[in-house]
Design a protein around this motif. Structure first.
Motif, mmCIF file in Angstrom:
data_model
loop_
_atom_site.group_PDB
_atom_site.id
_atom_site.type_symbol
_atom_site.label_atom_id
_atom_site.label_comp_id
_atom_site.label_asym_id
_atom_site.label_seq_id
_atom_site.Cartn_x
_atom_site.Cartn_y
_atom_site.Cartn_z
ATOM 1 N N ARG A 1 0.889 -1.216 -0.062
ATOM 2 C CA ARG A 1 -0.073 0.041 -0.083
ATOM 3 C C ARG A 1 0.876 1.263 -0.064
ATOM 4 N N VAL A 2 0.591 2.324 -0.591
ATOM 5 C CA VAL A 2 1.191 3.358 -0.726
ATOM 6 C C VAL A 2 0.205 4.600 -0.369
ATOM 7 N N GLY A 3 0.740 5.304 0.706
ATOM 8 C CA GLY A 3 -0.290 6.746 1.074
ATOM 9 C C GLY A 3 0.729 7.433 1.880
ATOM 10 N N ASP A 4 0.760 7.717 3.067
ATOM 11 C CA ASP A 4 1.283 8.510 3.854
ATOM 12 C C ASP A 4 2.887 7.507 4.217
ATOM 13 N N ALA A 5 2.706 6.465 3.764
ATOM 14 C CA ALA A 5 3.729 5.519 4.047
ATOM 15 C C ALA A 5 3.765 4.267 3.003
ATOM 16 N N VAL A 6 4.612 3.706 2.933
ATOM 17 C CA VAL A 6 4.595 2.381 1.975
ATOM 18 C C VAL A 6 4.669 1.268 2.987
ATOM 19 N N VAL A 7 3.586 0.396 2.772
ATOM 20 C CA VAL A 7 3.428 -0.979 3.586
ATOM 21 C C VAL A 7 3.407 -2.104 3.013
ATOM 22 N N VAL A 8 4.218 -2.815 3.346
ATOM 23 C CA VAL A 8 4.623 -4.123 2.751
ATOM 24 C C VAL A 8 3.961 -5.224 3.859
ATOM 25 N N THR A 9 3.230 -6.132 3.290
ATOM 26 C CA THR A 9 2.453 -7.054 4.177
ATOM 27 C C THR A 9 2.702 -8.385 3.459
ATOM 28 N N VAL A 10 2.982 -9.503 4.400
ATOM 29 C CA VAL A 10 3.021 -10.725 3.711
ATOM 30 C C VAL A 10 2.597 -11.773 4.897
ATOM 31 N N GLY B 1 11.048 3.728 10.121
ATOM 32 C CA GLY B 1 9.595 2.781 9.824
ATOM 33 C C GLY B 1 9.380 1.877 11.094
ATOM 34 N N GLU B 2 8.524 1.221 10.937
ATOM 35 C CA GLU B 2 8.220 0.188 11.958
ATOM 36 C C GLU B 2 7.947 -1.202 11.313
ATOM 37 N N LEU B 3 8.542 -2.169 11.997
ATOM 38 C CA LEU B 3 8.510 -3.488 11.616
ATOM 39 C C LEU B 3 7.556 -4.572 12.500
ATOM 40 N N ASP B 4 6.355 -5.141 12.308
ATOM 41 C CA ASP B 4 5.709 -6.070 13.049
ATOM 42 C C ASP B 4 5.700 -7.239 12.477
ATOM 43 N N VAL B 5 6.262 -8.319 13.238
ATOM 44 C CA VAL B 5 6.247 -9.649 12.868
ATOM 45 C C VAL B 5 5.520 -10.346 14.143
ATOM 46 N N GLN B 6 4.578 -11.251 13.575
ATOM 47 C CA GLN B 6 3.894 -11.929 14.656
ATOM 48 C C GLN B 6 3.272 -13.274 13.988
ATOM 49 N N GLN B 7 2.915 -14.315 14.827
ATOM 50 C CA GLN B 7 2.400 -15.357 14.668
ATOM 51 C C GLN B 7 0.883 -15.423 15.223
ATOM 52 N N VAL B 8 -0.323 -15.579 14.523
ATOM 53 C CA VAL B 8 -1.450 -15.578 15.192
ATOM 54 C C VAL B 8 -2.339 -16.818 14.539
ATOM 55 N N GLY B 9 -2.439 -17.833 15.601
ATOM 56 C CA GLY B 9 -2.785 -19.073 15.400
ATOM 57 C C GLY B 9 -2.008 -19.772 14.273
ATOM 58 N N THR C 1 -1.254 -18.571 11.368
ATOM 59 C CA THR C 1 -0.867 -17.547 10.208
ATOM 60 C C THR C 1 0.299 -16.721 10.569
ATOM 61 N N TRP C 2 1.404 -16.688 9.865
ATOM 62 C CA TRP C 2 2.461 -15.875 10.256
ATOM 63 C C TRP C 2 2.314 -14.621 9.347
ATOM 64 N N GLU C 3 2.634 -13.434 10.138
ATOM 65 C CA GLU C 3 2.329 -12.188 9.208
ATOM 66 C C GLU C 3 3.378 -11.259 9.766
ATOM 67 N N LEU C 4 3.971 -10.540 8.336
ATOM 68 C CA LEU C 4 5.015 -9.509 8.354
ATOM 69 C C LEU C 4 4.400 -8.288 8.054
ATOM 70 N N VAL C 5 4.684 -7.301 8.784
ATOM 71 C CA VAL C 5 4.103 -5.871 8.334
ATOM 72 C C VAL C 5 5.178 -4.856 8.427
#
Length: 387
Positions: free
Chosen positions: A316-325, A358-366, A368-372
């Motif tokens: 996503r591109v707005g006030d920041a570039v956000v990459v989610t996997v 920037g900020e990096l958030d890496v977590q496992q929910v159930g 699902t592994w998510e990297l933002v």
């Protein structure tokens, strides 16, 4: 220190003093000739002017380019100073007068040592008794040793690094370490991604070689292209480590525009990658390049450590570039799964994101592994929003 080493040090320092004595003799003869001219003309001002002229010439010589280099080389070889001497100061102008003081000290100490050795010792034996002459000779030798030791210490003060020089060296060292860390991140991301793609395509090609030769041929082409890119990155990294200049295109540079190519390489090998990609037009070059690396590393991790289900990639591109996997996590216990490159990949991502504020958030929910990763954009570089 052994007696032999001490004797060698004293001898070398005496040679350094005799070099100063030769310079003292040259400038002294010039002063004497001017003074003699003033005496013949019965004009004291000429003699005083001659002394000032000699001192001015000596100072001027000390300021000549290359004089400091010669003094440093000679002092390092002959004086064996008890500290570091600096070849290339960060601020050459700040060292000019320090060099002048050392040159003056060198010439004057050399003049004293040379006069004492050449005139003092013969005069002592000719005018004094043998015992007193021997004692005077010992005094002269002690004086020469003391002058040599004093110049060795003075060389460290005048020709050694200043606080500004030490700061500049520290900054250079920090810069090299940061460059090496950045290089390590690039190698980890680039080579790791390339090996993942090669493994994926090799597996797919082997399975399809009999049923679909064209698909197998496409897999081999992707392997060849990926290998070429990996070799180019490795060649660039080795060139940087060896300080070898190279052409501007030696280091392959990829941006957000190239994310679809990376995705296609995984899809062609049979991976299920689903994407929602924003238009990267207007994103600054640095942010675009780092966002690409983050997406690439995220896909590599998802492929290597996921459960084989769909991998979701979104930008996503707005006030920041956000990459989610996002990817699924296998049912195996963590101890049985392959480690995520001992954390080096995520550490590299954190460094990239932190450098851009920037900020990096890496977590496992159930399961699902998510990297933002969120990379902020300056106000002047923000597009009108995600497209």
């Amino acid at each position: 220190m052994s007696v032999r080493v001490e004797a060698r040090t004293v001898l070398l320092r005496t040679v350094f003093l005799l070099i100063g004595a030769a310079l003292f003799l040259a400038f002294g003869l010039l002063g004497i000739s001017v003074a003699a001219t003033g005496q013949e003309a019965a004009n004291p001002a000429v003699a005083v002017g001659g002394a000032i002229l000699v001192a001015t010439l000596l100072v001027a010589v000390s300021l000549f380019p290359g004089v400091r280099d010669m003094e440093v080389a000679a002092a390092r070889i002959l004086l064996e100073p008890p500290g570091e001497l600096l070849d290339h100061p960060a601020d050459p102008r700040g060292h000019r007068w320090r060099t002048t003081w050392f040159v003056l000290a060198h010439v004057l100490a050399g003049g004293v040592a040379g006069t004492s050795l050449v005139v003092g010792i013969p005069l002592a034996f000719s005018e004094l008794r043998w015992a007193l002459g021997a004692l005077a000779t010992m005094g002269v030798l002690v004086l020469v040793v003391a002058l040599g030791a004093g110049l060795a210490r003075l060389a460290v003060v005048c020709l050694g690094p200043t606080a500004a020089d030490r700061l500049a060296v520290a900054e250079q060292r920090i810069g090299r370490e940061q460059a090496q860390r950045a290089l390590a991140r690039d190698l980890h991301d680039g080579i790791g991604h390339a090996l993942s793609v090669i493994s994926l395509q090799a597996t797919a090609g082997r399975q399809m070689v009999a049923r679909d030769p064209q698909h197998a041929e496409d897999s081999l082409a992707i392997i060849a292209e990926t290998s070429r890119r990996a070799l180019a990155e490795l060649d660039h990294a080795l060139g940087v480590l060896r300080d070898e200049p190279g052409p501007a295109d030696r280091a392959p540079v990829q941006h957000l525009d190239d994310v679809p190519v990376v995705v296609a390489s995984y899809v062609a090998g049979g991976a299920d990658v689903r994407t929602t990609l924003a238009d990267p037009t207007g994103v600054p070059d640095l942010v675009s390049r780092e966002a690409f690396r983050i997406a690439q590393e995220g896909l590599t991790n998802a492929f290597e450590h996921g459960d084989g289900r769909a991998i979701h990639l979104e930008t996503r591109v707005g006030d920041a570039v956000v990459v989610t996997v996002r990817n699924g996590v296998p049912d195996d216990p963590p101890a049985r799964r392959a480690p995520r490159s001992a954390g080096r990949g995520l550490d590299g991502l954190r460094e990239r994101v932190a450098l851009l504020g920037g900020e990096l958030d890496v977590q496992q929910v159930g399961r699902t592994w998510e990297l933002v990763a969120r990379l902020p954009l300056p106000l002047g570089d923000r597009p009108g929003g995600a497209r």
